[in-house]
Scaffold this active site. Structure first.
Site, PDB file in Angstrom:
ATOM      1  N   ALA A  19       0.794  -1.225   0.000  1.00  0.00           N
ATOM      2  CA  ALA A  19       0.000   0.000   0.000  1.00  0.00           C
ATOM      3  C   ALA A  19       0.828   1.277   0.000  1.00  0.00           C
ATOM      4  CB  ALA A  19      -0.945   0.011   1.207  1.00  0.00           C
ATOM      5  N   ASP A  45       6.914  -1.610   8.230  1.00  0.00           N
ATOM      6  CA  ASP A  45       7.180  -1.603   9.669  1.00  0.00           C
ATOM      7  C   ASP A  45       6.124  -2.393  10.437  1.00  0.00           C
ATOM      8  OD1 ASP A  45       5.261   0.225   8.931  1.00  0.00           O
ATOM      9  OD2 ASP A  45       5.800   1.706  10.449  1.00  0.00           O
ATOM     10  N   LEU A  47       4.121  -4.961   8.737  1.00  0.00           N
ATOM     11  CA  LEU A  47       4.058  -6.308   8.178  1.00  0.00           C
ATOM     12  C   LEU A  47       5.139  -6.471   7.120  1.00  0.00           C
ATOM     13  CD1 LEU A  47       2.655  -9.067   7.907  1.00  0.00           C
ATOM     14  CD2 LEU A  47       1.127  -8.025   6.200  1.00  0.00           C
ATOM     15  N   SER A 115       2.664  -8.000 -14.559  1.00  0.00           N
ATOM     16  CA  SER A 115       3.314  -7.026 -15.422  1.00  0.00           C
ATOM     17  C   SER A 115       3.266  -7.509 -16.856  1.00  0.00           C
ATOM     18  CB  SER A 115       4.776  -6.845 -15.000  1.00  0.00           C
ATOM     19  OG  SER A 115       5.522  -6.197 -16.000  1.00  0.00           O
ATOM     20  N   SER A 116       3.212  -6.563 -17.783  1.00  0.00           N
ATOM     21  CA  SER A 116       3.167  -6.938 -19.198  1.00  0.00           C
ATOM     22  C   SER A 116       4.471  -7.571 -19.678  1.00  0.00           C
ATOM     23  CB  SER A 116       2.837  -5.715 -20.055  1.00  0.00           C
ATOM     24  OG  SER A 116       3.760  -4.672 -19.831  1.00  0.00           O
ATOM     25  N   CYS A 117       5.526  -7.517 -18.871  1.00  0.00           N
ATOM     26  CA  CYS A 117       6.792  -8.155 -19.273  1.00  0.00           C
ATOM     27  C   CYS A 117       6.709  -9.676 -19.225  1.00  0.00           C
ATOM     28  CB  CYS A 117       7.939  -7.666 -18.414  1.00  0.00           C
ATOM     29  SG  CYS A 117       7.953  -8.333 -16.742  1.00  0.00           S
ATOM     30  N   TYR A 144      12.390 -11.367 -13.251  1.00  0.00           N
ATOM     31  CA  TYR A 144      11.171 -10.714 -12.759  1.00  0.00           C
ATOM     32  C   TYR A 144       9.937 -11.293 -13.443  1.00  0.00           C
ATOM     33  CZ  TYR A 144       7.826  -6.952 -11.826  1.00  0.00           C
ATOM     34  OH  TYR A 144       6.724  -6.244 -11.440  1.00  0.00           O
ATOM     35  N   LYS A 148       6.591 -13.380 -11.935  1.00  0.00           N
ATOM     36  CA  LYS A 148       5.209 -12.978 -12.137  1.00  0.00           C
ATOM     37  C   LYS A 148       4.392 -14.079 -12.827  1.00  0.00           C
ATOM     38  CE  LYS A 148       5.322  -9.357  -9.922  1.00  0.00           C
ATOM     39  NZ  LYS A 148       4.481  -9.265  -8.705  1.00  0.00           N
ATOM     40  N   HIS A 187      11.670   3.368 -13.728  1.00  0.00           N
ATOM     41  CA  HIS A 187      11.198   3.031 -15.066  1.00  0.00           C
ATOM     42  C   HIS A 187      11.412   4.212 -16.010  1.00  0.00           C
ATOM     43  CE1 HIS A 187       8.618   0.056 -12.719  1.00  0.00           C
ATOM     44  NE2 HIS A 187       9.401  -0.673 -13.491  1.00  0.00           N
ATOM     45  N   LYS A 195      15.170  13.536 -15.626  1.00  0.00           N
ATOM     46  CA  LYS A 195      16.270  14.003 -16.480  1.00  0.00           C
ATOM     47  C   LYS A 195      15.934  15.338 -17.139  1.00  0.00           C
ATOM     48  CE  LYS A 195      18.466   9.611 -17.793  1.00  0.00           C
ATOM     49  NZ  LYS A 195      18.785   8.725 -18.938  1.00  0.00           N
TER      50      LYS A 195
END
Length: 327
Positions: A19, A45, A47, A115-117, A144, A148, A187, A195
């Site tokens: 959260a 802190d 959980l 994730s779309s990856c 990663y 997923k 990302h 930048k």
């Protein structure tokens, strides 16, 4: 619709794991705006999701009716490729503790955010849900993605074996309030915002963007994602994997130019082609989601403007526990 598929009551206990991250905090905002009065949003802190016994005990104690898994170790291309073991181990651990713990606690309904990856690097575009596991993954974020995919299959297995209603949704690239602007592990979009902002402040004539500028990416404002997730929860959706996106994409060059206009940087872009591009194109087919009666509302320019205002308010964030989204 059976009782088990009805929307939770406004006083139902709803647990948002992760959260404090970008997606988790958006889910909490959306749930509160929708009148849900018992949203559990513990921080690390309170959980530690890497502590399996603690997670199991917490779920047994609080007995949520619905669980959103928006917790993950996330990062861009450089972080994914550098910390491969960390991304695999930590993400597997977090989702295993939550999914199995939910089952042990009798939680019937759960939403796992991936994730779309997860989709093959060279899968036909736009990416339909059925192309999962039909080809090799993008090497830079393979650990990663594997984690997923395991989460998706874990949800499917608990549904098949135990009759649970654990659904998986795959967001496209996300951005918005509470994003991570650390250039070492952010990302692409938050990195471009930072930048361009810093280049403007320094009065630079140019700013450098990784890669060739030709890859095409889809971007979804995080509050739209949260709205989609709550929409599916309230509709009682318990079907197969669902993509969540806008159904539209832009090149990285076009994205950088949009960021420049919004930030007010008047120099030029220089592309560093020695840096990796990642997947050539990544656009989600969102027809399954639209069949459920939902589509994105926030335009890219509107979303980037809101994200930049949030960046100016909040400065740099490390974003350790956010939702899954590959850059």
């Amino acid at each position: 619709m059976s009782e088990s598929r009805q929307a939770p009551a406004r006083d139902s206990v709803i647990f948002v794991a992760g959260a404090r991250g970008m997606v988790g905090s958006a889910l909490v905002r959306r749930l509160h705006a929708g009148g849900y009065t018992r949203v559990l949003a513990p921080g690390r802190d309170e959980l530690d999701l890497m502590d399996g016994p603690a997670v199991h005990a917490w779920l047994q104690r609080h007995q949520p009716e619905y669980l959103f898994i928006a917790a993950a170790k996330v990062g861009g291309i450089q972080a994914n490729n550098t910390y491969r073991a960390d991304f695999l181990y930590q993400n597997l651990s977090i989702q295993n503790h939550l999914i199995h713990g939910a089952h042990l606690a009798g939680v019937q309904r759960l939403m796992f955010l991936g994730s779309s990856c997860i989709y093959p690097k060279l899968a036909p575009q736009p990416l339909v849900e059925d192309c999962l596991l039909t080809g090799p993954l993008e090497p830079t974020n393979e650990p990663y993605a594997v984690a997923k995919i395991a989460g998706i299959k874990m949800c499917e297995a608990y549904n098949a074996q135990h009759g649970r209603q654990y659904v998986s949704v795959m967001p496209t690239n996300l951005y918005g309030p509470n994003d991570n602007y650390d250039l070492a592990n952010s990302h692409v979009l938050p990195a471009l915002i930072r930048k361009a902002h810093e280049a403007r402040l320094r009065g630079d004539a140019e700013y450098v963007v990784w890669g060739s500028g030709t890859p095409q990416r889809e971007f979804l404002y995080v509050d739209d994602l949260a709205d989609a997730c709550v929409h599916l929860m309230e509709a009682g959706y318990d079907g197969p994997l669902v993509n969540i996106g806008t159904g539209e994409d832009v090149t990285i060059r076009e994205l950088a130019e949009t960021v420049m206009r919004i930030v007010g940087f008047e120099g030029r872009i220089v592309f560093d082609a020695s840096k990796p591009d990642g997947t050539p194109r990544k656009l989600l087919d969102v027809s399954r989601l639209r069949a459920q009666g939902w589509q994105a509302r926030t335009t890219l320019a509107e979303g980037i403007s809101a994200a930049y205002k949030d960046f100016l308010r909040g400065g740099l964030r490390t974003g350790a526990a956010s939702a899954a989204s590959a850059g």
